[in-house]
Design an enzyme around this catalytic site. Structure first.
Site, mmCIF file in Angstrom:
data_model
loop_
_atom_site.group_PDB
_atom_site.id
_atom_site.type_symbol
_atom_site.label_atom_id
_atom_site.label_comp_id
_atom_site.label_asym_id
_atom_site.label_seq_id
_atom_site.Cartn_x
_atom_site.Cartn_y
_atom_site.Cartn_z
ATOM 1 N N ALA A 117 0.836 -1.202 0.000
ATOM 2 C CA ALA A 117 0.000 0.000 0.000
ATOM 3 C C ALA A 117 0.868 1.247 0.000
ATOM 4 O O ALA A 117 1.993 1.234 0.499
ATOM 5 C CB ALA A 117 -0.929 -0.001 1.209
ATOM 6 N N ASP A 118 0.308 2.317 -0.563
ATOM 7 C CA ASP A 118 1.000 3.599 -0.552
ATOM 8 C C ASP A 118 -0.035 4.710 -0.582
ATOM 9 O O ASP A 118 -1.090 4.565 -1.187
ATOM 10 C CB ASP A 118 1.948 3.738 -1.740
ATOM 11 C CG ASP A 118 2.960 4.836 -1.506
ATOM 12 O OD1 ASP A 118 3.933 4.580 -0.763
ATOM 13 O OD2 ASP A 118 2.774 5.942 -2.024
ATOM 14 N N THR A 119 0.285 5.815 0.078
ATOM 15 C CA THR A 119 -0.637 6.951 0.179
ATOM 16 C C THR A 119 0.058 8.221 -0.308
ATOM 17 O O THR A 119 1.225 8.448 0.018
ATOM 18 C CB THR A 119 -1.086 7.147 1.644
ATOM 19 O OG1 THR A 119 -1.716 5.945 2.093
ATOM 20 C CG2 THR A 119 -2.062 8.300 1.779
#
Length: 192
Positions: free
Chosen positions: A72-74
């Protein structure tokens, strides 16, 4: 490392993502990927976060092909500009000043991989900040919170006082759209 037949791995060192998965009582292991996060401003925010999430999932899934691996990455996007994590106080100040009194978007990309099956998706939430004084911004920076967070803030602790309103999934802003992730895991026949 002996793994269960249907094992879930979180390919992230984020304590927030770890806590979100713990909150829904899914057994998992954390194995941090060693992917260098680089913002490619030629990609749309949606494509960028999914690409970064896939890179993280791939880095771990290659070592554990029979496990379900979540990367995941934001990122934060404002007027077409993508904001990652600040490198210093000045960058944090500049980002928070840019977000002050205005609306921006937070994108969290997720990639689930098991063997050769790859499922990438993203969540998007719109966030509006209160108009912040210089003193408020400097006080928030002194908490230390901005330095490991996209856009220089976290919504779940001291940064909560910066936020006037959100439209969308709160957990996307924290770093993992939990309900969407669970639904996508089920589509991949992961028993929850």
């Amino acid at each position: 490392m002996a793994l269960l037949k249907q094992h879930l791995i979180l390919a992230s060192g984020s304590p927030r993502r770890k806590e979100l998965l713990e909150n829904i009582n899914i057994p998992f292991t954390v194995i941090v990927s060693d992917v260098e996060e680089t913002l490619d401003n030629t990609l749309s925010p949606e494509k960028l976060v999914m690409s970064l999430a896939k890179q993280k999932a791939d880095a771990v899934a290659d070592r554990f092909p029979d496990s379900f691996v979540i990367g995941a990455d934001t990122i934060v996007a404002k007027n077409g500009q993508m904001l990652g994590k600040p490198h210093n106080e000045q960058e944090a100040y500049d980002m928070l000043s840019m977000l002050s009194g205005d609306t921006h978007e937070v994108f969290t990309g997720v990639c689930i991989r098991k063997n050769d099956v790859v499922n990438c998706f993203y969540g998007k939430t719109t966030v509006t900040f209160w108009a912040l004084s210089e003193q408020e911004i400097k006080q928030y920076i002194q908490t230390g919170e901005p330095f490991d967070k996209a856009g220089s803030y976290g919504i779940q602790k001291a940064g909560s006082v910066l936020v006037k309103e959100i439209a969308g999934d709160y957990f996307t802003v924290v770093g993992l759209p939990v309900s969407l992730t669970v639904r996508e895991l089920r589509k991949m026949n992961f028993s929850i």
